[in-house]
Design an enzyme around this catalytic site. Structure first.
Site, PDB file in Angstrom:
ATOM      1  N   LYS A  11      14.971   4.141 -12.723  1.00 20.26           N
ATOM      2  CA  LYS A  11      14.884   3.109 -11.829  1.00 20.26           C
ATOM      3  C   LYS A  11      15.412   1.675 -13.128  1.00 20.26           C
ATOM      4  CE  LYS A  11      11.941   4.127  -8.599  1.00 20.26           C
ATOM      5  NZ  LYS A  11      10.367   4.814  -8.870  1.00 20.26           N
ATOM      6  N   LYS A  20       5.320  -4.257 -20.653  1.00 20.87           N
ATOM      7  CA  LYS A  20       4.895  -2.264 -19.970  1.00 20.87           C
ATOM      8  C   LYS A  20       6.906  -2.026 -20.141  1.00 20.87           C
ATOM      9  CE  LYS A  20       4.155   0.718 -17.214  1.00 20.87           C
ATOM     10  NZ  LYS A  20       5.622   1.464 -15.984  1.00 20.87           N
ATOM     11  N   LYS A  59       7.862  -3.266  -4.269  1.00 23.31           N
ATOM     12  CA  LYS A  59       9.191  -3.049  -5.275  1.00 23.31           C
ATOM     13  C   LYS A  59       9.383  -4.729  -5.672  1.00 23.31           C
ATOM     14  CE  LYS A  59      13.091  -0.717  -4.656  1.00 23.31           C
ATOM     15  NZ  LYS A  59      14.929  -0.355  -3.591  1.00 23.31           N
ATOM     16  N   ALA A  60       9.931  -4.544  -6.778  1.00 25.40           N
ATOM     17  CA  ALA A  60      10.409  -5.528  -7.899  1.00 25.40           C
ATOM     18  C   ALA A  60      11.307  -6.752  -6.590  1.00 25.40           C
ATOM     19  CB  ALA A  60      11.009  -5.463  -9.230  1.00 25.40           C
ATOM     20  N   LEU A  70       0.872  -1.292  -0.373  1.00 24.74           N
ATOM     21  CA  LEU A  70      -0.204   0.332  -0.500  1.00 24.74           C
ATOM     22  C   LEU A  70       0.940   1.377  -0.141  1.00 24.74           C
ATOM     23  CD1 LEU A  70      -2.661  -1.442   2.518  1.00 24.74           C
ATOM     24  CD2 LEU A  70      -2.824  -0.703  -0.248  1.00 24.74           C
ATOM     25  N   HIS A 103       7.018  -0.798 -23.183  1.00 20.00           N
ATOM     26  CA  HIS A 103       6.777   1.032 -22.916  1.00 20.00           C
ATOM     27  C   HIS A 103       7.075   2.252 -22.474  1.00 20.00           C
ATOM     28  CE1 HIS A 103       4.089   3.572 -19.989  1.00 20.00           C
ATOM     29  NE2 HIS A 103       3.185   3.839 -20.799  1.00 20.00           N
ATOM     30  N   ASN A 104       8.233   0.882 -21.021  1.00 18.85           N
ATOM     31  CA  ASN A 104       9.065   2.716 -20.245  1.00 18.85           C
ATOM     32  C   ASN A 104      10.176   3.374 -21.298  1.00 18.85           C
ATOM     33  OD1 ASN A 104       7.062   1.803 -18.137  1.00 18.85           O
ATOM     34  ND2 ASN A 104       8.254   1.639 -16.670  1.00 18.85           N
ATOM     35  N   GLU A 162       8.897   5.648 -23.489  1.00 18.55           N
ATOM     36  CA  GLU A 162       9.022   7.041 -22.370  1.00 18.55           C
ATOM     37  C   GLU A 162      10.370   7.710 -22.438  1.00 18.55           C
ATOM     38  OE1 GLU A 162       7.914   7.221 -17.655  1.00 18.55           O
ATOM     39  OE2 GLU A 162       6.442   5.700 -19.148  1.00 18.55           O
ATOM     40  N   SER A 197       0.238   0.948 -15.895  1.00 25.73           N
ATOM     41  CA  SER A 197       0.855   2.621 -16.478  1.00 25.73           C
ATOM     42  C   SER A 197      -0.040   3.843 -15.872  1.00 25.73           C
ATOM     43  CB  SER A 197       1.013   2.359 -17.813  1.00 25.73           C
ATOM     44  OG  SER A 197       2.381   3.907 -18.199  1.00 25.73           O
TER      45      SER A 197
END
Length: 488
Positions: A268, A190, A82-83, A15, A193-194, A197, A135
């Site tokens: 990141k 994704k 977190k990954a 959260l 996509h980044n 970006e 995203s």
């Protein structure tokens, strides 16, 4: 706490802001949700927000067991942590209380192979697993993100009714979510996509630099230019927020806030992964790579400060050209150059996705990816609709640049693009994204390249052989002997 007799529809663990916002979004769409976090303060905070934001059906749990047991079967739990190791730890904590047929969804920016490893490990426990790229940042998570779920189709069916309502909704196009494909395809899409970006943001920053440093535009003028651009072909989330940034005054001092922000860009890791994957798959992605290099160089702030002193002392000015610039012409040229370079960036990203799809047998639909990026996500832009149409016209399109509509636009804009790059070079302003995009375009459109010389060199020193233009087969020449003979 959730009523023992009335289980919730779904659970969410993790959260931080993204997790909280996605939980509230799900609850707002009419799906009662259980929430859990390792530090319980976040659980109470989320429940409190749910009350304030419309008495939403969010139920908080301080321990993993009661959290899992509060969800209807087959249970579906989204993780937003977190990954890496934290994901494995959360899976371990939750799966201890889950049963066969239950499902875990990782909504973070995870390396796709980790998702594939976890999917296999979960299958051995009888659990289903999805890796779902999300995203849109904090605002998107709360009001409608773009979602890219990949992995178990059966697991996707468990959540389809939820994600279709929770995702961004685009008129005439539908919800910005679709089942991407098997394995780690959702995470991979994704990630790219980044990467796109990264390229987009770099190109916009270069447009800003040229307009500010060479065109001498004020922040007020930049605000007006970007606001105007956001009404046309460049209309996009990133152009919109760029205009907003130029309009924000510093609340801690004089002037505009953008001028006080330190010129060091963080990251990141998804951009780096994208470039590494491009190299592994032999896909040229120079615009995305240039954006990554620019972030690395921006991090050398102290070195750059010293270098500036050394070159200034040697008589080297910061801005080399001091010619009078026609502002209106420059603004229009930069607009055209930015648009053309952006097409190159998206073309590279789409080619990388296609190459991976072929390698893994994912059968990804590029037009459908463009559709789900039209809303909610950071790279949402009006021209994604045209990218979708290009792939609808020809699903086997080799490169966006050769789609008839985009090819026409590249031809119309290339003169302005060249003028911007030349002006930047002559002014000593680095535009690596725009320059390398132009080089990509010029390389791709040429029938013959100087690669013949490189291959001849390889054969000369390493006997790597070469092919010929005038006959079939593989050839090797004793270049050294012939050269020696010629010199004799």
């Amino acid at each position: 706490m959730a009523d023992e007799l009335k289980p919730t529809r779904i659970g969410l663990a993790g959260l931080a802001v993204m997790g909280q916002n996605l939980a509230l979004n799900i609850a707002e769409k009419g799906f009662p949700i259980s929430v859990y976090n390792r530090s319980t303060i976040k659980v109470d905070e989320t429940v409190e927000r749910a009350k304030k934001e419309g008495n939403l059906p969010v139920f908080g749990f301080h321990d993993a067991e009661s959290f899992v047991h509060s969800i209807q079967k087959p249970r579906v739990i989204i993780m937003l942590v977190k990954a890496g190791a934290p994901v494995d730890q959360t899976i371990k904590t939750l799966s201890a209380f889950m049963e066969k047929g239950d499902c875990i969804i990782d909504g973070g920016n995870e390396w796709y192979e980790n998702t594939e490893r976890r999917e296999k490990a979960m299958a051995e426990l009888g659990l289903l697993y999805l890796g779902m790229g999300v995203s849109g940042g904090e605002e998107g998570a709360r009001n409608g993100p773009s979602m890219m779920p990949g992995g178990s189709m059966e697991a996707y069916k468990y959540i389809e009714d939820i994600v279709l309502k929770v995702a961004a909704q685009v008129p005439d196009s539908g919800p910005c979510v679709t089942y991407i494909g098997e394995g780690g395809s959702g995470n991979f899409v994704k990630m790219v996509h980044n990467g796109i970006e990264y390229g987009d943001m770099q190109l916009i920053s270069e447009a800003y630099d040229v307009l500010k440093s060479v065109g001498k535009l004020s922040n007020e003028e930049l605000y007006n230019v970007f606001s105007e651009w956001n009404k046309g072909e460049l209309q996009s989330f990133l152009i919109e927020i760029t205009a907003d940034i130029f309009g924000i005054k510093d609340d801690k001092g004089e002037g505009y806030l953008v001028d006080k922000v330190l010129d060091k860009t963080g990251m990141k890791g998804t951009g780096k992964w994208t470039v590494q994957q491009a190299a592994d798959l032999s896909i040229a992605a120079p615009t995305i790579a240039a954006s990554l290099d620019s972030r690395f160089l921006s991090g050398l702030k102290d070195e750059r400060v010293e270098a500036a002193k050394i070159f200034k002392a040697g008589g080297f000015d910061d801005i080399l050209a001091d010619e009078k610039v026609d502002k209106e012409k420059l603004i229009d040229d930069v607009r055209q150059g930015l648009y053309a370079a952006k097409i190159c960036s998206y073309a590279q990203g789409m080619n990388l996705i296609r190459a991976k799809s072929v390698e893994k047998g994912w059968n990804l639909k590029l037009g459908e990816l463009a559709r789900i990026w039209k809303g909610g996500c950071i790279i949402r832009a009006i021209f994604l609709d045209r990218i979708k149409q290009a792939y609808d016209r020809n699903p086997e399109l080799a490169n966006l640049l050769v789609d008839p509509e985009f090819a026409k636009e590249m031809i119309e804009r290339q003169s302005a693009w060249r003028r911007v790059v030349c002006l930047a070079i002559n002014s000593g302003i680095s535009t690596p994204g725009m320059s390398t995009s132009l080089a990509y375009f010029d390389t791709y459109r040429r029938e013959r390249l100087p690669a013949n010389l490189v291959q001849a060199q390889r054969d000369y020193f390493g006997a790597h052989t070469y092919e010929r233009t005038d006959m079939d087969g593989s050839f090797h020449t004793e270049w050294f002997k012939l050269a020696k003979h010629t010199k004799a």
